[in-house]
Design an enzyme around this catalytic site. Structure first.
Site, PDB file in Angstrom:
ATOM      1  N   GLU A  17       0.846  -1.216   0.000  1.00 24.92           N
ATOM      2  CA  GLU A  17       0.000   0.000   0.000  1.00 24.92           C
ATOM      3  C   GLU A  17       0.873   1.256   0.000  1.00 24.92           C
ATOM      4  O   GLU A  17       1.849   1.344   0.743  1.00 24.92           O
ATOM      5  CB  GLU A  17      -0.899  -0.022   1.239  1.00 24.92           C
ATOM      6  CG  GLU A  17      -1.809   1.197   1.319  1.00 24.92           C
ATOM      7  CD  GLU A  17      -2.839   1.072   2.427  1.00 24.92           C
ATOM      8  OE1 GLU A  17      -3.537   0.044   2.511  1.00 24.92           O
ATOM      9  OE2 GLU A  17      -2.934   2.021   3.225  1.00 24.92           O
ATOM     10  N   THR A  48      -3.882   4.909  -1.370  1.00 20.24           N
ATOM     11  CA  THR A  48      -4.905   5.462  -0.478  1.00 20.24           C
ATOM     12  C   THR A  48      -5.569   6.696  -1.100  1.00 20.24           C
ATOM     13  O   THR A  48      -5.106   7.235  -2.109  1.00 20.24           O
ATOM     14  CB  THR A  48      -4.318   5.831   0.906  1.00 20.24           C
ATOM     15  OG1 THR A  48      -3.356   6.862   0.712  1.00 20.24           O
ATOM     16  CG2 THR A  48      -3.668   4.646   1.575  1.00 20.24           C
ATOM     17  N   ALA A  51      -9.490  11.239   2.972  1.00 22.04           N
ATOM     18  CA  ALA A  51     -10.867  11.041   3.455  1.00 22.04           C
ATOM     19  C   ALA A  51     -11.843  12.016   2.805  1.00 22.04           C
ATOM     20  O   ALA A  51     -12.977  11.667   2.484  1.00 22.04           O
ATOM     21  CB  ALA A  51     -10.920  11.183   4.968  1.00 22.04           C
ATOM     22  N   GLY A 108     -14.104   6.164   5.348  1.00 20.11           N
ATOM     23  CA  GLY A 108     -13.130   7.214   5.684  1.00 20.11           C
ATOM     24  C   GLY A 108     -13.357   7.681   7.104  1.00 20.11           C
ATOM     25  O   GLY A 108     -14.458   7.510   7.667  1.00 20.11           O
ATOM     26  N   ASP A 109     -12.319   8.235   7.692  1.00 25.19           N
ATOM     27  CA  ASP A 109     -12.433   8.773   9.055  1.00 25.19           C
ATOM     28  C   ASP A 109     -13.216  10.071   9.026  1.00 25.19           C
ATOM     29  O   ASP A 109     -13.057  10.879   8.114  1.00 25.19           O
ATOM     30  CB  ASP A 109     -11.034   9.031   9.636  1.00 25.19           C
ATOM     31  CG  ASP A 109     -10.409   7.745  10.141  1.00 25.19           C
ATOM     32  OD1 ASP A 109     -11.153   6.893  10.674  1.00 25.19           O
ATOM     33  OD2 ASP A 109      -9.192   7.588   9.967  1.00 25.19           O
ATOM     34  N   HIS A 149     -13.497  -1.926  15.192  1.00 24.58           N
ATOM     35  CA  HIS A 149     -13.317  -0.533  14.777  1.00 24.58           C
ATOM     36  C   HIS A 149     -13.475   0.349  16.005  1.00 24.58           C
ATOM     37  O   HIS A 149     -14.359   0.102  16.845  1.00 24.58           O
ATOM     38  CB  HIS A 149     -14.345  -0.176  13.698  1.00 24.58           C
ATOM     39  CG  HIS A 149     -14.151   1.203  13.135  1.00 24.58           C
ATOM     40  ND1 HIS A 149     -14.739   2.312  13.694  1.00 24.58           N
ATOM     41  CD2 HIS A 149     -13.414   1.652  12.101  1.00 24.58           C
ATOM     42  CE1 HIS A 149     -14.370   3.391  13.003  1.00 24.58           C
ATOM     43  NE2 HIS A 149     -13.573   3.018  12.032  1.00 24.58           N
TER      44      HIS A 149
HETATM   45  P1  FAD Z   1     -17.468   1.600   7.815  1.00 23.27           P
HETATM   46  O1  FAD Z   1     -17.472   0.241   7.210  1.00 23.27           O
HETATM   47  O2  FAD Z   1     -18.562   2.516   7.439  1.00 23.27           O
HETATM   48  O3  FAD Z   1     -17.401   1.412   9.394  1.00 23.27           O
HETATM   49  C1  FAD Z   1     -17.246   2.519  10.288  1.00 23.27           C
HETATM   50  C2  FAD Z   1     -17.945   2.219  11.609  1.00 23.27           C
HETATM   51  O4  FAD Z   1     -19.366   2.113  11.396  1.00 23.27           O
HETATM   52  C3  FAD Z   1     -17.526   0.893  12.243  1.00 23.27           C
HETATM   53  O5  FAD Z   1     -17.601   1.055  13.627  1.00 23.27           O
HETATM   54  C4  FAD Z   1     -18.601  -0.095  11.761  1.00 23.27           C
HETATM   55  O6  FAD Z   1     -18.780  -1.179  12.644  1.00 23.27           O
HETATM   56  C5  FAD Z   1     -19.838   0.786  11.663  1.00 23.27           C
HETATM   57  N1  FAD Z   1     -20.718   0.416  10.559  1.00 23.27           N
HETATM   58  C6  FAD Z   1     -20.353  -0.134   9.346  1.00 23.27           C
HETATM   59  N2  FAD Z   1     -21.445  -0.301   8.576  1.00 23.27           N
HETATM   60  C7  FAD Z   1     -22.501   0.159   9.268  1.00 23.27           C
HETATM   61  C8  FAD Z   1     -23.890   0.262   8.989  1.00 23.27           C
HETATM   62  N3  FAD Z   1     -24.394  -0.164   7.824  1.00 23.27           N
HETATM   63  N4  FAD Z   1     -24.700   0.807   9.952  1.00 23.27           N
HETATM   64  C9  FAD Z   1     -24.209   1.234  11.142  1.00 23.27           C
HETATM   65  N5  FAD Z   1     -22.882   1.148  11.464  1.00 23.27           N
HETATM   66  C10 FAD Z   1     -22.047   0.620  10.542  1.00 23.27           C
HETATM   67  N6  FAD Z   1      -9.013   6.023   5.299  1.00 23.27           N
HETATM   68  C11 FAD Z   1      -8.907   6.982   4.339  1.00 23.27           C
HETATM   69  O7  FAD Z   1      -9.344   8.123   4.543  1.00 23.27           O
HETATM   70  N7  FAD Z   1      -8.340   6.709   3.121  1.00 23.27           N
HETATM   71  C12 FAD Z   1      -7.849   5.471   2.810  1.00 23.27           C
HETATM   72  O8  FAD Z   1      -7.366   5.257   1.702  1.00 23.27           O
HETATM   73  C13 FAD Z   1      -7.928   4.438   3.806  1.00 23.27           C
HETATM   74  N8  FAD Z   1      -7.496   3.199   3.542  1.00 23.27           N
HETATM   75  C14 FAD Z   1      -7.664   2.193   4.480  1.00 23.27           C
HETATM   76  C15 FAD Z   1      -7.256   0.897   4.176  1.00 23.27           C
HETATM   77  C16 FAD Z   1      -7.427  -0.137   5.096  1.00 23.27           C
HETATM   78  C17 FAD Z   1      -6.995  -1.523   4.739  1.00 23.27           C
HETATM   79  C18 FAD Z   1      -8.023   0.138   6.362  1.00 23.27           C
HETATM   80  C19 FAD Z   1      -8.214  -0.967   7.365  1.00 23.27           C
HETATM   81  C20 FAD Z   1      -8.442   1.431   6.675  1.00 23.27           C
HETATM   82  C21 FAD Z   1      -8.267   2.467   5.749  1.00 23.27           C
HETATM   83  N9  FAD Z   1      -8.677   3.776   6.009  1.00 23.27           N
HETATM   84  C22 FAD Z   1      -8.543   4.764   5.056  1.00 23.27           C
HETATM   85  C23 FAD Z   1      -9.255   4.124   7.323  1.00 23.27           C
HETATM   86  C24 FAD Z   1     -10.795   3.996   7.318  1.00 23.27           C
HETATM   87  O9  FAD Z   1     -11.349   4.927   6.427  1.00 23.27           O
HETATM   88  C25 FAD Z   1     -11.276   4.258   8.756  1.00 23.27           C
HETATM   89  O10 FAD Z   1     -10.933   3.191   9.575  1.00 23.27           O
HETATM   90  C26 FAD Z   1     -12.742   4.640   8.901  1.00 23.27           C
HETATM   91  O11 FAD Z   1     -12.950   5.114  10.229  1.00 23.27           O
HETATM   92  C27 FAD Z   1     -13.721   3.500   8.684  1.00 23.27           C
HETATM   93  O12 FAD Z   1     -13.813   3.122   7.374  1.00 23.27           O
HETATM   94  P2  FAD Z   1     -14.706   1.846   6.960  1.00 23.27           P
HETATM   95  O13 FAD Z   1     -14.721   1.767   5.509  1.00 23.27           O
HETATM   96  O14 FAD Z   1     -14.284   0.648   7.725  1.00 23.27           O
HETATM   97  O15 FAD Z   1     -16.124   2.359   7.515  1.00 23.27           O
END
Ligand code: FAD
Length: 290
Positions: A17, A48, A51, A108-109, A149
């Site tokens: 990555e 990446t 966000a 995204g965060d 998470h």
């Molecule tokens: P989600 O899947 O939406 O989850 C976020 C939270 O909401 C979790 O607590 C989950 O349990 C909960 N949740 C999920 N779905 C639902 C639903 N349907 N209803 C209610 N709650 C739900 N960040 C960046 O900005 N850019 C990047 O390129 C990037 N790359 C990454 C690559 C990897 C491999 C990883 C592990 C993380 C990366 N991140 C990146 C960080 C990531 O964006 C953050 O961890 C973010 O806070 C959560 O993203 P997610 O897609 O897991 O979110």
């Protein structure tokens, strides 16, 4: 090429990555990092995505070079936390135009600044996955969290939502970094129990300097095993020694994963091809490149 087409073949796979530059003037040096990393012959490379999408053009520039110049399958990240449907569709079309077949769909965060406006169209990554799925035959990856998470109330709740990602079309999952393989093994057991049987790509972060570890813990709440803490405490003030120890620790983690049947490893290279190169060298007979 779709990543899912080779991820299940029971051979060891290593992906890398990278992140895009923040400014246009650094794009050429980022492309040089891509070239050095590509020379290691990873199975795929991911880039990446900011966000809030500020550097999205450079993400596309880099995945284009990976896919079309270096002929390595590229995985473009895409976040939706602040994007409307139109922006997301434009980005997916942009990936498609460059022949990118693999997208890591993320929420995204949530930015901490007060002026942040959340997306009206997407709440979570599963919404984004469904949107991408509706736009074509992509291989979709999602993020997963062996320690849960940070926003989840429990690992069980997080697993429930991870299942929703798979139901929305996620073909494989890449894990957040972890420093104790037993955390991953327990997590994989829980995934299977939940009926989540897509390939899991284990995220490994080579920690090569002391400041990195404090940041990692504050961002992701990762557990740091005492063995790892001793290494950082002992070698943290000696940059060369810390780098060597961090590479050795990551290598050991990967060897243990392969030995226990976890065939896919994703290295968070932090744009340090020389660190990734040392790890690849250490694995030259364990996971030979072709
Ligand atoms: P989600 O899947 O939406 O989850 C976020 C939270 O909401 C979790 O607590 C989950 O349990 C909960 N949740 C999920 N779905 C639902 C639903 N349907 N209803 C209610 N709650 C739900 N960040 C960046 O900005 N850019 C990047 O390129 C990037 N790359 C990454 C690559 C990897 C491999 C990883 C592990 C993380 C990366 N991140 C990146 C960080 C990531 O964006 C953050 O961890 C973010 O806070 C959560 O993203 P997610 O897609 O897991 O979110």
């Amino acid at each position: 090429m779709k990543i899912i087409d080779f991820l299940k073949d029971n051979k060891p796979h290593i992906s890398c990555e990278l992140f895009p530059p923040k400014k246009w003037e650094n794009l050429e040096s980022a492309k040089a990092v891509v070239a050095e990393t590509a020379a290691l012959k990873p199975d795929y490379m991911s880039v990446t995505y900011g966000a809030t999408g500020g550097t999205s053009k450079y993400t596309v520039d880099l995945v284009d070079v990976i896919e079309n110049t270096h002929k390595i399958p590229a995985l473009g990240h895409l976040t939706c936390v602040s994007s409307d449907r139109e922006t997301v569709r434009e980005m997916v079309s942009e990936y498609k135009k460059h022949g990118i077949q693999n997208i890591l769909a993320l929420r995204g965060d949530i930015p901490k600044d007060s002026g942040f406006e959340p997306s009206k169209d997407f709440h979570h990554s599963d919404d984004l996955m469904a949107e991408i799925k509706s736009m074509g035959d992509f291989c979709i990856a999602g993020a997963c969290y062996p320690e849960g998470h940070p926003e989840s109330r429990s690992l069980e709740e997080d697993l429930e939502y991870t299942k929703r990602k798979v139901e929305a079309g996620c073909d494989f999952l890449i894990t957040q970094m972890f420093f104790d393989n037993n955390i991953l093994y327990n997590y994989m057991y829980k995934l299977l129990k939940k009926g989540i049987d897509v390939p899991i790509d284990a995220g490994i972060m080579p920690v090569t300097n002391k400041t990195q570890i404090a940041r990692i813990i504050s961002l992701s709440g990762n557990l740091v095993p005492p063995r790892f803490k001793m290494i950082v405490d002992h070698f943290g003030d000696n940059p060369e020694a810390m780098k060597q120890a961090g590479i050795a620790y990551a290598t050991e983690q990967i060897i243990d994963l392969f030995a226990n049947g976890v065939n896919c490893v994703h290295i968070y290279t932090m744009n340090h091809p020389e660190v990734a190169g040392e790890i690849f060298k250490n694995l030259s007979f364990i996971a030979p490149r072709q």
